[in-house]
Write an enzyme that holds these catalytic residues in place. Structure first.
Site, short mmCIF file in Angstrom:
data_model
loop_
_atom_site.label_atom_id
_atom_site.label_comp_id
_atom_site.label_asym_id
_atom_site.label_seq_id
_atom_site.Cartn_x
_atom_site.Cartn_y
_atom_site.Cartn_z
N ARG A 48 0.81 -1.27 -0.07
CA ARG A 48 -0.20 -0.08 -0.02
C ARG A 48 0.89 1.25 -0.10
NH1 ARG A 48 -2.95 -3.16 3.78
NH2 ARG A 48 -2.33 -1.64 5.58
N TYR A 52 0.24 4.52 -2.38
CA TYR A 52 0.32 5.78 -1.96
C TYR A 52 1.25 6.80 -2.39
CZ TYR A 52 -2.96 3.52 1.48
OH TYR A 52 -4.02 2.78 2.15
N TYR A 74 -12.40 9.18 0.46
CA TYR A 74 -13.26 8.80 1.06
C TYR A 74 -13.19 8.94 2.74
CZ TYR A 74 -11.24 4.25 2.26
OH TYR A 74 -10.20 3.21 2.73
N HIS A 76 -12.76 10.96 6.04
CA HIS A 76 -12.19 12.38 6.42
C HIS A 76 -10.55 11.97 5.62
CE1 HIS A 76 -9.89 15.30 8.18
NE2 HIS A 76 -10.70 15.65 9.10
N ALA A 106 -15.17 7.38 9.55
CA ALA A 106 -15.84 6.33 9.95
C ALA A 106 -15.96 6.43 11.21
CB ALA A 106 -14.87 4.98 9.69
N ALA A 189 -19.67 0.99 8.60
CA ALA A 189 -20.88 2.04 8.32
C ALA A 189 -21.41 1.76 6.94
CB ALA A 189 -20.05 3.63 8.31
N THR A 217 -14.14 -1.66 11.49
CA THR A 217 -13.43 -0.95 12.57
C THR A 217 -14.05 -1.54 13.90
OG1 THR A 217 -13.36 1.00 11.49
CG2 THR A 217 -13.38 1.37 13.76
C1 LIG Z 1 -7.30 3.62 5.21
S1 LIG Z 1 -8.41 3.82 6.60
C2 LIG Z 1 -9.48 5.14 5.70
C3 LIG Z 1 -10.33 5.97 6.87
C4 LIG Z 1 -11.07 7.10 6.16
N1 LIG Z 1 -10.27 7.98 5.68
C5 LIG Z 1 -12.01 7.58 7.24
O1 LIG Z 1 -12.02 8.78 7.65
O2 LIG Z 1 -12.89 6.97 7.82
C6 LIG Z 1 -9.35 2.54 6.18
C7 LIG Z 1 -10.00 2.07 7.55
O3 LIG Z 1 -11.04 2.92 7.88
C8 LIG Z 1 -11.97 2.14 8.37
N2 LIG Z 1 -13.27 2.07 7.67
C9 LIG Z 1 -13.38 2.49 6.28
N3 LIG Z 1 -14.62 2.49 5.79
C10 LIG Z 1 -15.12 1.89 6.80
C11 LIG Z 1 -16.72 1.59 6.96
N4 LIG Z 1 -17.46 1.58 6.07
N5 LIG Z 1 -17.11 1.48 8.28
C12 LIG Z 1 -16.28 1.54 9.45
N6 LIG Z 1 -14.91 1.54 9.21
C13 LIG Z 1 -14.41 1.78 7.96
C14 LIG Z 1 -11.61 0.86 8.67
O4 LIG Z 1 -10.81 0.54 10.30
C15 LIG Z 1 -10.73 0.64 7.50
O5 LIG Z 1 -9.49 -0.52 7.93
#
Ligand SMILES: C[S@@+](CC[C@H](N)C(=O)[O-])C[C@H]1O[C@@H](n2cnc3c(N)ncnc32)[C@H](O)[C@@H]1O
Length: 247
Positions: A48, A52, A74, A76, A106, A189, A217
């Protein structure tokens, strides 16, 4: 998206995006047809971090060419989002103006869907691998949120399931902090309009690698409330005339 984020997308000369679904992608493309997905940089089993860094260089090429460039990620864009911070850092280093507009992470969705107010009991949040290998200190009387539990110990991108061989170690660590019967939630979510959250309510001892995906999460509620230190509480009440402790 905030009104400022929508305006930034609409007014950009070029928009790059990583979205979590087709609806978000078409929304961005409707807001600005000069949009390009960064998803092709991902590759099966590709690190990754490599992806990135390639994204960052691709975005910056547009910035350096003098184009008003917007990157939409996606959730924040600054939460668990290395490319956004790195692109901003590098652009500023070269004298370009770069700002970040906040989005809905999330964690914000988790607070809403699980009905949690982090102002009560507090809330600690860690990346799951970081939590494990750096033995992060935790306070079991506060909420604990572990991000990226579905990619634990695996730095590659995979379309499907990741190699979760470190999962038993994480459970072992959590087992030193919480009883086996402690209730936890695997949370996802909704990612489409009106899609409900996916929640798996289970016990710590029953959590299996098959219960989590890269979008999961983990939420662990407080074990027990802390007893407020009476003398400090009284001093605070005395000095301000109000209380701060919820009982
Ligand atoms: C690379 S991070 C990105 C987070 C993203 N920027 C945010 O603000 O939610 C990816 C992680 O975010 C969380 N995540 C992303 N999508 C999610 C969702 N739909 N529901 C819950 N957690 C989520 C999970 O922990 C996942 O492994």
């Amino acid at each position: 998206m905030s009104i400022e984020a929508i305006a930034a997308i609409q007014s950009a000369g070029k928009v790059f995006y990583v979205t979590a679904g087709a609806e978000a992608e078409s929304l961005i493309r409707d807001l600005n047809p000069r949009s390009e997905s960064l998803m092709p940089f991902y590759g099966e089993r590709k690190a990754r971090k490599t992806t990135y860094n390639e994204m960052v260089e691709h975005v910056l090429a547009s910035v350096y060419a003098g184009v008003n460039t917007c990157v939409a990620l996606y959730g924040h864009p600054g939460v668990f989002a290395y490319p956004a911070h790195e692109a901003i850092r590098k652009a500023r280093l070269k004298g370009f103006k770069a700002v970040m507009q906040p989005g809905i992470s999330a964690l914000d969705c988790l607070f809403a869907d699980l009905g949690i107010d982090p102002g009560i009991s507090g809330c600690q949040s860690y990346e799951a691998t970081d939590f494990l290998i750096n033995k992060r200190m935790t306070d079991p009387s506060s909420h604990l949120v572990l991000w990226q539990i579905g990619v634990l110990g695996d730095t590659r991108h995979m379309a499907g399931k990741h190699d979760l061989r470190a999962f038993p170690q994480l459970l072992e660590r959590l087992g030193t902090l919480y009883p086996a019967a402690h209730k936890i939630t695997v949370y996802e979510a909704g990612m489409r309009i009106n899609e409900r959250a996916r929640t798996l309510h289970t016990r710590l001892s029953a959590l299996l690698p098959g219960d989590v995906t890269p979008a999961s999460t983990l939420h662990i509620p407080p074990l027990k409330p802390l007893a407020a230190e009476e003398s400090l509480e009284q001093r605070y009440r005395f000095s301000t005339g109000q209380g701060i402790v919820h009982k």
